[in-house]
Design an enzyme around this catalytic site. Structure first.
Site, PDB file in Angstrom:
ATOM      1  N   GLY A   1      24.870  99.282  32.861  1.00 57.75           N
ATOM      2  CA  GLY A   1      25.030  97.854  32.655  1.00 57.75           C
ATOM      3  C   GLY A   1      26.366  97.356  33.167  1.00 57.75           C
ATOM      4  O   GLY A   1      27.072  98.037  33.909  1.00 57.75           O
TER       5      GLY A   1
ATOM      6  N   SER B   1      29.758  94.541  31.844  1.00 56.34           N
ATOM      7  CA  SER B   1      30.313  93.710  30.776  1.00 56.34           C
ATOM      8  C   SER B   1      31.482  92.886  31.300  1.00 56.34           C
ATOM      9  O   SER B   1      32.214  93.322  32.196  1.00 56.34           O
ATOM     10  CB  SER B   1      30.775  94.584  29.607  1.00 56.34           C
ATOM     11  OG  SER B   1      31.771  95.503  30.034  1.00 56.34           O
TER      12      SER B   1
ATOM     13  N   MET C   1       7.560  81.509  43.443  1.00 54.91           N
ATOM     14  CA  MET C   1       6.299  81.442  42.709  1.00 54.91           C
ATOM     15  C   MET C   1       6.457  81.059  41.239  1.00 54.91           C
ATOM     16  O   MET C   1       5.463  80.981  40.524  1.00 54.91           O
ATOM     17  CB  MET C   1       5.568  82.786  42.797  1.00 54.91           C
ATOM     18  CG  MET C   1       5.084  83.132  44.194  1.00 54.91           C
ATOM     19  SD  MET C   1       4.112  84.656  44.200  1.00 54.91           S
ATOM     20  CE  MET C   1       3.500  84.638  45.891  1.00 54.91           C
ATOM     21  N   ALA C   2       7.685  80.844  40.750  1.00 56.29           N
ATOM     22  CA  ALA C   2       7.913  80.512  39.341  1.00 56.29           C
ATOM     23  C   ALA C   2       7.206  81.493  38.417  1.00 56.29           C
ATOM     24  O   ALA C   2       6.656  81.116  37.391  1.00 56.29           O
ATOM     25  CB  ALA C   2       7.456  79.074  39.045  1.00 56.29           C
ATOM     26  N   ASP C   3       7.212  82.770  38.816  1.00 55.02           N
ATOM     27  CA  ASP C   3       6.553  83.788  38.005  1.00 55.02           C
ATOM     28  C   ASP C   3       7.594  84.507  37.157  1.00 55.02           C
ATOM     29  O   ASP C   3       8.774  84.181  37.174  1.00 55.02           O
ATOM     30  CB  ASP C   3       5.774  84.760  38.895  1.00 55.02           C
ATOM     31  CG  ASP C   3       4.443  85.170  38.289  1.00 55.02           C
ATOM     32  OD1 ASP C   3       4.402  85.372  37.055  1.00 55.02           O
ATOM     33  OD2 ASP C   3       3.450  85.282  39.025  1.00 55.02           O
ATOM     34  N   ASP C   4       7.145  85.514  36.394  1.00 54.11           N
ATOM     35  CA  ASP C   4       8.005  86.131  35.393  1.00 54.11           C
ATOM     36  C   ASP C   4       8.944  87.193  35.941  1.00 54.11           C
ATOM     37  O   ASP C   4       9.958  87.500  35.317  1.00 54.11           O
ATOM     38  CB  ASP C   4       7.139  86.740  34.281  1.00 54.11           C
ATOM     39  CG  ASP C   4       6.350  85.683  33.538  1.00 54.11           C
ATOM     40  OD1 ASP C   4       6.983  84.763  32.989  1.00 54.11           O
ATOM     41  OD2 ASP C   4       5.108  85.752  33.510  1.00 54.11           O
TER      42      ASP C   4
ATOM     43  N   ASP D   1       4.427  84.884  30.098  1.00 55.52           N
ATOM     44  CA  ASP D   1       4.930  84.796  28.727  1.00 55.52           C
ATOM     45  C   ASP D   1       5.493  83.405  28.481  1.00 55.52           C
ATOM     46  O   ASP D   1       5.999  82.739  29.375  1.00 55.52           O
ATOM     47  CB  ASP D   1       5.935  85.904  28.391  1.00 55.52           C
ATOM     48  CG  ASP D   1       7.166  85.934  29.280  1.00 55.52           C
ATOM     49  OD1 ASP D   1       7.213  85.203  30.281  1.00 55.52           O
ATOM     50  OD2 ASP D   1       8.085  86.709  28.964  1.00 55.52           O
TER      51      ASP D   1
ATOM     52  N   CYS E   1      16.292  81.241  24.563  1.00 59.47           N
ATOM     53  CA  CYS E   1      15.751  80.675  25.805  1.00 59.47           C
ATOM     54  C   CYS E   1      15.938  79.169  25.890  1.00 59.47           C
ATOM     55  O   CYS E   1      15.633  78.562  26.915  1.00 59.47           O
ATOM     56  CB  CYS E   1      14.279  81.055  25.943  1.00 59.47           C
ATOM     57  SG  CYS E   1      14.038  82.804  26.329  1.00 59.47           S
TER      58      CYS E   1
END
Length: 349
Positions: free
Chosen positions: A139, A141, A48-51, A227, A17
């Site tokens: 996913g 790639s 909202m700068a949330d997760d 978090d 991170c």
């Protein structure tokens, strides 16, 4: 594809991170984007700068959607995959939800990494998804210059159990569930200077799922969750303060740290992201006058797959800490309080 097997961390200019854009840069970019809130069902959007994003489907169901990916923070490919998956799934738990499926996000320099190494990264991620009880259902790639791995994750939650970072109430106690210092440890890894036993400690922390978040969100005395990841405990605490329009006080002596974080930080194993974090939000943080620079930067240390910062009714905090510890988070503790006042963080000794 050749069979070269260099250190994963040597292939990346940053890891974990700590790769995140600095908070000030991200704010500037998002300020030029239209807010995604004209939809009544979008309970949490990009303003909202949330997760994670939260979409209410009906009276009983919300869908939580998030994505997280980064470059290697460790050299072991399986551990890299495990850490990245744990970190990505965490955002669902931090909103109070339970994950239901994941999609893999994969970018690999195929002329530098052999197929066995790449497969181990994917296997590591899949093993954490299996532990969380979810499939890797697909996913995408690409061939990239640096190794990148992560997940897009979908979760579910009852509308009453959605926990934003902006629900803190004046008087709330603040609980942190994991130790701080992952960025410090990663800086030491890059220089082959991590003390014996610390790697295992770091892996144990960064691959510990934050599944306790879903249990905490079911408790009405828990008012807010987030978090602690790339912006450090100060940065994510400040997001809570701003979203709640309150002042938070953190007690330095109460914050849990990984066992050698202090020693390594004092020796200078600080990531560049710590400085960028502080430059972005330091104006809204009040520190003790005698706090040394290395401790200031430790509080801005970017966490990869960090713990949850929990705001709860103060009279329930002790019981909640005990519950969290019994659930497998031994470093959990009360680290601060919230009060009416300007949206800032005050650090006391």
């Amino acid at each position: 594809m050749n069979t070269l097997a260099p250190r994963l961390t040597d292939l990346a200019h940053g890891g974990g991170c700590g790769c995140k854009l600095a908070p000030s840069v991200l704010q500037q970019l998002l300020a030029n984007q239209p807010a995604a809130r004209p939809f009544a069902q979008l309970l949490v959007g990009n303003d909202m700068a949330d997760d994670a994003a939260v979409w209410q489907v009906d009276d009983n169901t919300c869908v939580i959607a998030t994505t997280d990916f980064f470059m290697p923070i460790v050299d072991d490919p399986r551990d890299f995959g495990r850490i990245a998956a744990t970190n990505a799934i965490s955002d669902v738990y931090a909103m109070g939800g339970k994950p239901i499926l994941a999609l893999a996000i994969v970018g690999m320099p195929i002329n530098k990494l052999d197929s066995t190494t790449i497969a181990k990264i994917l296997e590591g991620g899949a093993s954490i998804c299996a532990e969380a009880g979810i499939p890797v259902a697909g996913g995408h790639s690409i061939d990239s210059v640096e190794p990148i791995y992560g997940l897009a994750v979908i979760g579910l939650c009852h509308p009453s159990e959605v926990r934003r970072n902006g629900g803190v109430k004046a008087g709330d106690a603040l609980i942190l569930t994991k130790g701080i210092g992952v960025g410090i440890y990663s800086a030491a890894i890059k220089k082959n200077a991590l003390p014996p036993g610390c790697y295992e400690e770091m892996i144990g922390s960064t691959t510990l799922l934050n599944r306790i978040g879903a249990d905490l969100a079911a408790d009405p005395d828990v008012h807010a969750l987030t978090d602690v990841t790339g912006f450090g405990v100060l940065g994510h605490g400040l997001e809570m303060a701003r979203a709640s329009q309150l002042s938070l006080t953190l007690r330095l002596s109460a914050i849990p740290f990984l066992s050698q974080a202090y020693m390594l930080a004092e020796q200078g194993f600080i990531t560049g992201a710590s400085g960028r974090n502080w430059a972005s939000y330091g104006a809204d943080v009040v520190l003790p006058d005698d706090l040394p620079d290395w401790q200031r930067l430790l509080l801005a240390d970017p966490q990869t797959s960090g713990g949850l910062l929990v705001a709860c009714a103060p009279e329930k905090a002790g019981a909640l800490v005990e519950k969290v510890r019994l659930a497998g988070y031994p470093l959990a503790g009360i680290v601060g309080t919230a009060a009416a006042g300007a949206a800032q963080i005050k650090v006391i000794s």
